[in-house]
Design a protein around this motif. Sequence first.
Motif, PDB file in Angstrom:
ATOM      1  N   UNK A   1      64.974  50.939  22.731  1.00  0.00           N
ATOM      2  CA  UNK A   1      66.395  51.263  22.529  1.00  0.00           C
ATOM      3  C   UNK A   1      66.663  52.711  22.924  1.00  0.00           C
ATOM      4  N   UNK A   2      65.806  53.620  22.475  1.00  0.00           N
ATOM      5  CA  UNK A   2      65.984  55.034  22.792  1.00  0.00           C
ATOM      6  C   UNK A   2      65.894  55.272  24.296  1.00  0.00           C
ATOM      7  N   UNK A   3      64.923  54.648  24.932  1.00  0.00           N
ATOM      8  CA  UNK A   3      64.751  54.815  26.377  1.00  0.00           C
ATOM      9  C   UNK A   3      65.963  54.310  27.146  1.00  0.00           C
ATOM     10  N   UNK A   4      66.470  53.129  26.762  1.00  0.00           N
ATOM     11  CA  UNK A   4      67.597  52.528  27.472  1.00  0.00           C
ATOM     12  C   UNK A   4      68.877  53.340  27.307  1.00  0.00           C
ATOM     13  N   UNK A   5      69.056  53.954  26.155  1.00  0.00           N
ATOM     14  CA  UNK A   5      70.302  54.679  25.868  1.00  0.00           C
ATOM     15  C   UNK A   5      70.175  56.176  26.089  1.00  0.00           C
ATOM     16  N   UNK A   6      69.050  56.623  26.592  1.00  0.00           N
ATOM     17  CA  UNK A   6      68.892  58.043  26.884  1.00  0.00           C
ATOM     18  C   UNK A   6      68.843  58.903  25.647  1.00  0.00           C
ATOM     19  N   UNK A   7      68.210  58.395  24.585  1.00  0.00           N
ATOM     20  CA  UNK A   7      68.130  59.127  23.315  1.00  0.00           C
ATOM     21  C   UNK A   7      66.671  59.389  22.963  1.00  0.00           C
ATOM     22  N   UNK A   8      66.470  60.232  21.968  1.00  0.00           N
ATOM     23  CA  UNK A   8      65.124  60.506  21.466  1.00  0.00           C
ATOM     24  C   UNK A   8      64.947  60.010  20.035  1.00  0.00           C
ATOM     25  N   UNK A   9      66.080  59.823  19.343  1.00  0.00           N
ATOM     26  CA  UNK A   9      66.026  59.366  17.959  1.00  0.00           C
ATOM     27  C   UNK A   9      66.991  58.199  17.777  1.00  0.00           C
ATOM     28  N   UNK A  10      66.627  57.293  16.860  1.00  0.00           N
ATOM     29  CA  UNK A  10      67.464  56.117  16.588  1.00  0.00           C
ATOM     30  C   UNK A  10      67.587  55.954  15.078  1.00  0.00           C
ATOM     31  N   UNK A  11      68.796  55.677  14.609  1.00  0.00           N
ATOM     32  CA  UNK A  11      69.039  55.403  13.192  1.00  0.00           C
ATOM     33  C   UNK A  11      69.988  54.227  13.086  1.00  0.00           C
ATOM     34  N   UNK A  12      69.988  53.582  11.923  1.00  0.00           N
ATOM     35  CA  UNK A  12      70.848  52.426  11.697  1.00  0.00           C
ATOM     36  C   UNK A  12      71.664  52.639  10.437  1.00  0.00           C
ATOM     37  N   UNK A  13      72.959  52.434  10.553  1.00  0.00           N
ATOM     38  CA  UNK A  13      73.878  52.668   9.450  1.00  0.00           C
ATOM     39  C   UNK A  13      73.876  51.500   8.475  1.00  0.00           C
ATOM     40  N   UNK A  14      74.024  51.822   7.181  1.00  0.00           N
ATOM     41  CA  UNK A  14      74.190  50.803   6.147  1.00  0.00           C
ATOM     42  C   UNK A  14      75.475  51.060   5.387  1.00  0.00           C
ATOM     43  N   UNK A  15      75.640  50.405   4.275  1.00  0.00           N
ATOM     44  CA  UNK A  15      76.850  50.562   3.464  1.00  0.00           C
ATOM     45  C   UNK A  15      76.715  51.771   2.529  1.00  0.00           C
ATOM     46  N   UNK A  16      77.860  52.386   2.235  1.00  0.00           N
ATOM     47  CA  UNK A  16      77.864  53.497   1.294  1.00  0.00           C
ATOM     48  C   UNK A  16      77.588  52.960  -0.104  1.00  0.00           C
ATOM     49  N   UNK A  17      76.642  53.570  -0.802  1.00  0.00           N
ATOM     50  CA  UNK A  17      76.237  53.082  -2.110  1.00  0.00           C
ATOM     51  C   UNK A  17      77.137  53.641  -3.215  1.00  0.00           C
ATOM     52  N   UNK A  18      77.470  52.827  -4.224  1.00  0.00           N
ATOM     53  CA  UNK A  18      78.345  53.266  -5.316  1.00  0.00           C
ATOM     54  C   UNK A  18      77.575  54.075  -6.363  1.00  0.00           C
ATOM     55  N   UNK A  19      77.050  55.240  -5.950  1.00  0.00           N
ATOM     56  CA  UNK A  19      76.240  56.033  -6.868  1.00  0.00           C
ATOM     57  C   UNK A  19      76.924  57.316  -7.314  1.00  0.00           C
ATOM     58  N   UNK A  20      78.235  57.423  -7.044  1.00  0.00           N
ATOM     59  CA  UNK A  20      78.958  58.620  -7.431  1.00  0.00           C
ATOM     60  C   UNK A  20      78.912  59.709  -6.380  1.00  0.00           C
ATOM     61  N   UNK A  21      77.948  59.646  -5.457  1.00  0.00           N
ATOM     62  CA  UNK A  21      77.835  60.650  -4.406  1.00  0.00           C
ATOM     63  C   UNK A  21      78.125  60.070  -3.036  1.00  0.00           C
ATOM     64  N   UNK A  22      78.529  58.808  -3.013  1.00  0.00           N
ATOM     65  CA  UNK A  22      78.845  58.128  -1.755  1.00  0.00           C
ATOM     66  C   UNK A  22      77.679  58.220  -0.773  1.00  0.00           C
ATOM     67  N   UNK A  23      76.456  58.050  -1.267  1.00  0.00           N
ATOM     68  CA  UNK A  23      75.268  58.144  -0.421  1.00  0.00           C
ATOM     69  C   UNK A  23      75.193  56.939   0.500  1.00  0.00           C
TER      70      UNK A  23
END
Length: 378
Positions: free
Chosen positions: A144-166
Amino acid sequence: MEAAEVPIRVPALATEQRFAQRLRRCLQEERLWDRRYQLQRLPAGRVALPVLEEKLSQLCLPPEVPCELVRIQDPVPSRAARRRSPAQRLRDELRELLAAGWSEELERDVPHAWQRHGDLVLLSEDSFKAAPWQKLGPALWETVASALGARRVAKRGRVMPDGMRSPSVTLLLGQHGWVEHVDNGIREECGSLEVPALSHLLPAGIGYFTLPFLVHAGAAFVHACEWNGHAVEALHRSLVLNGVRDRCHIHSGDSRQLQLRDVADRVNLGLIPSSEEGWPVACRVLKKHTGGVLHIHHNVETPPARTAALPAERGPPEAASSAGEARHPAEDGGEGALRTRLRPEWQRWAEATATRIQGCWRSCTGGRGAPASCTSRR
């Protein structure tokens, strides 16, 4: 928010021209060849062959092929890379990685869009969910990184209801998640695992309001309060990047426990859906003898709008007002016109908020009146 473009210096192996083809075959066989870029000609008749950054540790070449690791500045994209869109390039390289295992299910699972933050790509939570992806391990994210010209890859999840919107975001490839944004002339550094929150003094977040107050509004000094440790570190980094660290004090912890008093001309309550628990503290922070301004963010729930009446039911433009007097719309202006445009729920909230703020202010100042009138905006 647009991410700042970060120049990329591509790693490459430099060798003599007579060894170039043999070195290229070795890199292709070991899947180390970076096909996004062309060969680069160097002085003294040498050439540089681009290699994948994330696989430098796997380099194991025959000793009879002399070469050295260099960095190519402003690499030239290959012809194949120029012809294909990033999304097409991603699908093609994943199809090659899986070979005979490719299917329509996997085709649908490949993202068509993503967020880019410098050399980091942030994928949506609904991508790469199918079971076959899990068997690929690190090879998937390297592809994925090679194809998109990136060095790092991350995946987003849902904001957790912990009071800090983590946010439940996972770093899939790379050593750290810090990225830099440039927004409206302000440099902001934050973790890819952080969500930029609407905030300033109660709470501060990563500086969504704090930095504009300091950089553009020329605030003499800002007190910022934040209880998320990652956000505190991000705010500190951004203050240093913009050269305003000496004009801001960061209070780490719960803003409701803040002991600060009698120092502020303005307090920004950027917490949504409601910042009500911070109102008493905000009043204590305002200057006692001169008062100040509270900027309050709040979500006011409203019922669905009613269906508009038919023209015949509405009557002529000069319809009677609630007092029974005819009135042209153009004749009404100022605050009266504003109130007629506001939904009743908004107006009731604004009036109730003004009453509560007045009570908080009197409690903090020993009976003095409210420091200013309350103005409501949508």
